[in-house]
Motif scaffolding. Structure first.
Motif, PDB file in Angstrom:
ATOM      1  N   ALA A  19      36.209  48.678  29.498  1.00  0.00           N
ATOM      2  CA  ALA A  19      36.163  49.819  30.426  1.00  0.00           C
ATOM      3  C   ALA A  19      34.702  50.109  30.809  1.00  0.00           C
ATOM      4  O   ALA A  19      34.399  50.457  31.945  1.00  0.00           O
ATOM      5  CB  ALA A  19      36.815  51.033  29.775  1.00  0.00           C
ATOM      6  N   GLU A  20      33.807  49.922  29.865  1.00  0.00           N
ATOM      7  CA  GLU A  20      32.383  50.190  30.157  1.00  0.00           C
ATOM      8  C   GLU A  20      31.773  49.139  31.079  1.00  0.00           C
ATOM      9  O   GLU A  20      30.706  49.341  31.643  1.00  0.00           O
ATOM     10  CB  GLU A  20      31.597  50.250  28.831  1.00  0.00           C
ATOM     11  N   HIS A  21      32.430  47.973  31.172  1.00  0.00           N
ATOM     12  CA  HIS A  21      31.883  46.907  32.022  1.00  0.00           C
ATOM     13  C   HIS A  21      32.441  46.919  33.443  1.00  0.00           C
ATOM     14  O   HIS A  21      32.089  46.081  34.261  1.00  0.00           O
ATOM     15  CB  HIS A  21      32.164  45.533  31.402  1.00  0.00           C
ATOM     16  N   ARG A  22      33.329  47.882  33.710  1.00  0.00           N
ATOM     17  CA  ARG A  22      33.983  47.931  35.020  1.00  0.00           C
ATOM     18  C   ARG A  22      32.963  48.005  36.160  1.00  0.00           C
ATOM     19  O   ARG A  22      33.110  47.365  37.187  1.00  0.00           O
ATOM     20  CB  ARG A  22      34.890  49.179  35.056  1.00  0.00           C
ATOM     21  N   HIS A  23      31.926  48.812  35.937  1.00  0.00           N
ATOM     22  CA  HIS A  23      30.943  48.981  37.018  1.00  0.00           C
ATOM     23  C   HIS A  23      30.220  47.657  37.313  1.00  0.00           C
ATOM     24  O   HIS A  23      29.803  47.405  38.438  1.00  0.00           O
ATOM     25  CB  HIS A  23      29.938  50.079  36.651  1.00  0.00           C
ATOM     26  N   LEU A  24      30.103  46.791  36.296  1.00  0.00           N
ATOM     27  CA  LEU A  24      29.442  45.493  36.537  1.00  0.00           C
ATOM     28  C   LEU A  24      30.284  44.648  37.493  1.00  0.00           C
ATOM     29  O   LEU A  24      29.764  43.974  38.387  1.00  0.00           O
ATOM     30  CB  LEU A  24      29.282  44.714  35.221  1.00  0.00           C
ATOM     31  N   ALA A  25      31.614  44.688  37.280  1.00  0.00           N
ATOM     32  CA  ALA A  25      32.507  43.905  38.140  1.00  0.00           C
ATOM     33  C   ALA A  25      32.476  44.460  39.565  1.00  0.00           C
ATOM     34  O   ALA A  25      32.437  43.701  40.541  1.00  0.00           O
ATOM     35  CB  ALA A  25      33.928  43.935  37.584  1.00  0.00           C
ATOM     36  N   ALA A  26      32.471  45.787  39.678  1.00  0.00           N
ATOM     37  CA  ALA A  26      32.466  46.402  41.016  1.00  0.00           C
ATOM     38  C   ALA A  26      31.172  46.046  41.742  1.00  0.00           C
ATOM     39  O   ALA A  26      31.172  45.672  42.917  1.00  0.00           O
ATOM     40  CB  ALA A  26      32.627  47.919  40.895  1.00  0.00           C
ATOM     41  N   ARG A  27      30.049  46.139  41.015  1.00  0.00           N
ATOM     42  CA  ARG A  27      28.748  45.845  41.637  1.00  0.00           C
ATOM     43  C   ARG A  27      28.685  44.381  42.078  1.00  0.00           C
ATOM     44  O   ARG A  27      28.234  44.065  43.182  1.00  0.00           O
ATOM     45  CB  ARG A  27      27.635  46.160  40.636  1.00  0.00           C
ATOM     46  N   ALA A  28      29.185  43.490  41.223  1.00  0.00           N
ATOM     47  CA  ALA A  28      29.151  42.059  41.562  1.00  0.00           C
ATOM     48  C   ALA A  28      30.036  41.784  42.779  1.00  0.00           C
ATOM     49  O   ALA A  28      29.650  41.057  43.703  1.00  0.00           O
ATOM     50  CB  ALA A  28      29.615  41.231  40.365  1.00  0.00           C
ATOM     51  N   ALA A  29      31.225  42.392  42.792  1.00  0.00           N
ATOM     52  CA  ALA A  29      32.151  42.139  43.902  1.00  0.00           C
ATOM     53  C   ALA A  29      31.576  42.682  45.214  1.00  0.00           C
ATOM     54  O   ALA A  29      31.650  42.030  46.259  1.00  0.00           O
ATOM     55  CB  ALA A  29      33.505  42.775  43.604  1.00  0.00           C
ATOM     56  N   GLU A  30      30.969  43.871  45.170  1.00  0.00           N
ATOM     57  CA  GLU A  30      30.368  44.446  46.392  1.00  0.00           C
ATOM     58  C   GLU A  30      29.252  43.533  46.896  1.00  0.00           C
ATOM     59  O   GLU A  30      29.137  43.267  48.084  1.00  0.00           O
ATOM     60  CB  GLU A  30      29.757  45.836  46.116  1.00  0.00           C
ATOM     61  N   ARG A  31      28.485  43.067  45.959  1.00  0.00           N
ATOM     62  CA  ARG A  31      27.332  42.244  46.344  1.00  0.00           C
ATOM     63  C   ARG A  31      27.772  40.937  47.014  1.00  0.00           C
ATOM     64  O   ARG A  31      27.301  40.576  48.086  1.00  0.00           O
ATOM     65  CB  ARG A  31      26.538  41.936  45.079  1.00  0.00           C
ATOM     66  N   TRP A  32      28.734  40.229  46.395  1.00  0.00           N
ATOM     67  CA  TRP A  32      29.112  38.922  46.949  1.00  0.00           C
ATOM     68  C   TRP A  32      29.998  39.090  48.173  1.00  0.00           C
ATOM     69  O   TRP A  32      30.010  38.229  49.055  1.00  0.00           O
ATOM     70  CB  TRP A  32      29.747  38.043  45.876  1.00  0.00           C
ATOM     71  N   THR A  33      30.712  40.206  48.272  1.00  0.00           N
ATOM     72  CA  THR A  33      31.489  40.475  49.484  1.00  0.00           C
ATOM     73  C   THR A  33      30.545  40.696  50.664  1.00  0.00           C
ATOM     74  O   THR A  33      30.773  40.183  51.767  1.00  0.00           O
ATOM     75  CB  THR A  33      32.370  41.734  49.278  1.00  0.00           C
ATOM     76  N   ALA A  34      29.485  41.446  50.416  1.00  0.00           N
ATOM     77  CA  ALA A  34      28.523  41.718  51.500  1.00  0.00           C
ATOM     78  C   ALA A  34      27.900  40.402  51.986  1.00  0.00           C
ATOM     79  O   ALA A  34      27.703  40.199  53.184  1.00  0.00           O
ATOM     80  CB  ALA A  34      27.445  42.672  50.994  1.00  0.00           C
ATOM     81  N   ARG A  35      27.642  39.510  51.072  1.00  0.00           N
ATOM     82  CA  ARG A  35      27.012  38.239  51.464  1.00  0.00           C
ATOM     83  C   ARG A  35      27.959  37.369  52.294  1.00  0.00           C
ATOM     84  O   ARG A  35      27.519  36.590  53.144  1.00  0.00           O
ATOM     85  CB  ARG A  35      26.562  37.494  50.216  1.00  0.00           C
ATOM     86  N   LEU A  36      29.278  37.491  52.042  1.00  0.00           N
ATOM     87  CA  LEU A  36      30.237  36.662  52.776  1.00  0.00           C
ATOM     88  C   LEU A  36      30.096  36.861  54.286  1.00  0.00           C
ATOM     89  O   LEU A  36      30.194  35.916  55.056  1.00  0.00           O
ATOM     90  CB  LEU A  36      31.675  37.030  52.373  1.00  0.00           C
ATOM     91  N   ALA A  37      29.890  38.115  54.674  1.00  0.00           N
ATOM     92  CA  ALA A  37      29.829  38.415  56.105  1.00  0.00           C
ATOM     93  C   ALA A  37      28.715  37.601  56.769  1.00  0.00           C
ATOM     94  O   ALA A  37      28.883  37.084  57.873  1.00  0.00           O
ATOM     95  CB  ALA A  37      29.601  39.899  56.305  1.00  0.00           C
ATOM     96  N   THR A  38      27.604  37.438  56.093  1.00  0.00           N
ATOM     97  CA  THR A  38      26.492  36.688  56.698  1.00  0.00           C
ATOM     98  C   THR A  38      26.814  35.193  56.719  1.00  0.00           C
ATOM     99  O   THR A  38      26.522  34.507  57.685  1.00  0.00           O
ATOM    100  CB  THR A  38      25.179  36.925  55.930  1.00  0.00           C
ATOM    101  N   LEU A  39      27.484  34.700  55.685  1.00  0.00           N
ATOM    102  CA  LEU A  39      27.819  33.273  55.637  1.00  0.00           C
ATOM    103  C   LEU A  39      28.833  32.898  56.709  1.00  0.00           C
ATOM    104  O   LEU A  39      28.824  31.795  57.249  1.00  0.00           O
ATOM    105  CB  LEU A  39      28.423  32.911  54.275  1.00  0.00           C
ATOM    106  N   ALA A  40      29.747  33.840  57.013  1.00  0.00           N
ATOM    107  CA  ALA A  40      30.867  33.530  57.900  1.00  0.00           C
ATOM    108  C   ALA A  40      30.423  33.279  59.331  1.00  0.00           C
ATOM    109  O   ALA A  40      31.183  32.738  60.128  1.00  0.00           O
ATOM    110  CB  ALA A  40      31.874  34.663  57.849  1.00  0.00           C
ATOM    111  N   GLU A  41      29.195  33.662  59.652  1.00  0.00           N
ATOM    112  CA  GLU A  41      28.726  33.403  61.018  1.00  0.00           C
ATOM    113  C   GLU A  41      28.761  31.917  61.333  1.00  0.00           C
ATOM    114  O   GLU A  41      28.860  31.507  62.476  1.00  0.00           O
ATOM    115  CB  GLU A  41      27.301  33.945  61.188  1.00  0.00           C
ATOM    116  N   ASP A  42      28.688  31.076  60.289  1.00  0.00           N
ATOM    117  CA  ASP A  42      28.700  29.631  60.512  1.00  0.00           C
ATOM    118  C   ASP A  42      30.106  29.038  60.476  1.00  0.00           C
ATOM    119  O   ASP A  42      30.275  27.845  60.356  1.00  0.00           O
ATOM    120  CB  ASP A  42      27.850  28.930  59.433  1.00  0.00           C
ATOM    121  N   GLY A  43      31.156  29.865  60.515  1.00  0.00           N
ATOM    122  CA  GLY A  43      32.529  29.345  60.502  1.00  0.00           C
ATOM    123  C   GLY A  43      33.184  29.563  59.153  1.00  0.00           C
ATOM    124  O   GLY A  43      32.703  30.354  58.344  1.00  0.00           O
ATOM    125  N   PRO A  44      34.303  28.833  58.898  1.00  0.00           N
ATOM    126  CA  PRO A  44      35.030  29.045  57.641  1.00  0.00           C
ATOM    127  C   PRO A  44      34.113  28.821  56.437  1.00  0.00           C
ATOM    128  O   PRO A  44      33.171  28.033  56.510  1.00  0.00           O
ATOM    129  CB  PRO A  44      36.125  27.966  57.673  1.00  0.00           C
TER     130      PRO A  44
END
Ligand code: HEM
Length: 414
Positions: free
Chosen positions: A120-145
């Motif tokens: 339960a104490e590590h939940r914020h780590l998972a949320a932070r990691a997911a937010e971070r890599w989700t945000a990066r996806l948007a920039t990668l997707a400019e080049d297609g799938p």
């Protein structure tokens, strides 16, 4: 929600034929028709002197609780010569491949690390990691799938476990390839050369974690490696090699199967867009969806046990020393336990799939794995509600530790 992987192919085949097909690339890609063919031969199938195959839900539960069926430990791997390989040298020093009393000693030492309160104490780590890599996806997707396995499914768990273990950011991605490579050692080995990749992966991980342990011993911090070094040095409950092997295990188990599960959950979600929309907002549904994915297509299909004495197992003789293969993925589709087992149905009640095992070796990281997936996938789906497959995903050529090699997706307009 009908499943697409269940079409029965050929007429009933014999156990030897079905088993050998199971470990071909096509069998590993879609083993379910072969499980069906094997199921026609019964929930327990004798394979001659080499072993026994167990497919039924109750039968797998019984086997996992039977103290006469042991995990394949150092003694077993010494007789097969596998212990000469660095992959198995390390694996036989961890609790997963140790029997009593070493198993209890190791589990007592490290069991607290992934207990629900810690998780339960590590939940914020998972949320932070997911937010971070989700945000990066948007920039990668400019080049297609883009490949969601590479860009998200593996990155979230390695970021979370990297934070927990105190592995510097710069080192994490390089360890990913080594982690996946080691899991190939769990597959049946027909030629020792097949262990080469697993051995080199293991050499990388053992060297890396060994040096991290030495560094922490010089200067303790707050991370899990520091705590384990301090506890080991205070109590002497583990040897130095066992300590390093346990940390290697935390890294492998902490990254590979959660990453495979994220891939599976996302795939099921994009196949069912209406549910995916609900998943993004309904926490209760996420848990049920993850449970049903674990049942329908688990990250680990087969566990192995070795009989320490002659056993009568559901009327079949299991000879001392022979292997018992427990097919979790088939047990999760036992029609006596799960009506319409091939149907992916998030409304199942009291499902309890066997994907995390059962009994004394029940997965230590089950709550930790589920938490990461249940936190990460909704964050991804909220940001990209139109996420879609850009082609059929491909599996790694593995069955014991099964997951996608690649999953090309388009993100759609967010
Ligand atoms: C979706 C993710 C996961 C799946 C499907 C999974 C599956 C399993 C299964 C089936 C077993 C039983 C092995 C046996 O009985 O022979 C197991 C054991 C174990 N798992 Fe997991 N696992 C997952 C994630 C994790 C994580 C995140 C960790 C820790 C960081 C972890 C650590 C362990 C350990 C230490 C054992 C051995 C326990 C013992 O021998 O007492 N697993 N896992």
């Amino acid at each position: 929600m009908p499943s697409t992987d269940h079409q029965l192919t050929e007429p009933v085949m014999g156990p030897a034929e079905a088993l050998s097909e199971l470990f071909t690339p096509a069998g590993k890609h879609n083993p379910y028709p072969l499980y069906d063919a094997l199921w026609d031969l019964g929930p327990v199938i004798p394979l001659g002197p080499s072993g026994t195959l167990v497919l039924g839900y109750d039968e797998v539960c019984t086997a996992l609780r039977d103290p006469r069926l042991l995990v394949t430990d150092a003694d077993v791997h010494r007789t097969t010569g596998m212990i000469d390989h660095s992959s198995w040298q390390c694996f036989t020093k961890i609790m997963m491949f140790s029997n009593s009393p070493d198993h209890e000693r190791m589990r007592r030492f490290a069991g607290w690390a992934y207990a629900p309160r810690q998780v339960a104490e590590h939940r914020h780590l998972a949320a932070r990691a997911a937010e971070r890599w989700t945000a990066r996806l948007a920039t990668l997707a400019e080049d297609g799938p883009l490949d969601l396995v590479e860009a998200f499914a593996t990155r979230v768990p390695i970021t979370v476990s990297g934070e927990l273990l105190g592995i510097p950011e710069a080192d994490r991605m390089a360890l990913r390839t080594a982690i996946t490579a080691t899991t190939t050692a769990f597959e049946p080995v027909f030629d020792r050369g097949e262990l080469a990749a697993a051995d080199s992966g293991m050499d990388v991980l053992v060297a890396y974690l060994g040096s991290l342990v030495r560094e922490r011993r010089r200067r303790l911090g707050e991370d899990l490696v520091s705590v384990m070094v301090r506890d080991r040095d205070a109590a002497g409950a583990l040897s130095e090699e066992e300590l390093i092997a346990s940390l290697v295990m935390f890294l492998i188990a902490g990254v590979q199967s959660p990453s495979d599960l994220i891939g599976s959950v996302v795939r099921r979600a994009v196949e069912h867009p209406a549910v995916a929309r609900e998943l993004a907002t309904d926490d209760g549904l996420v848990a049920a969806f993850v449970t049903e994915t674990l049942r329908h297509d688990p990250p680990n299909h087969v566990l192995t046990r070795a009989a320490c004495t002659d056993i009568d197992f559901y009327g079949h003789r299991v000879a001392a020393g022979s292997r018992v293969l427990l097919v979790l993925a088939a047990a999760n589709r036992d029609p006596r336990r799960f009506p319409d087992p091939a149907v992916f149905d998030v409304t199942r009640r009291d499902s309890r799939p066997l994907s995390f095992g059962l009994g004394p070796h029940y997965c230590l990281g089950a709550a930790f794995a589920r938490m990461q997936v249940e936190v990460a996938v909704p964050i991804l789906l909220r940001r990209f509600p139109c996420l879609a497959l850009a082609g059929p995903p491909s599996f790694r050529d593995q069955l014991v530790t099964r997951g996608f090699a690649r999953m090309d997706v388009t993100l759609g307009t967010a």
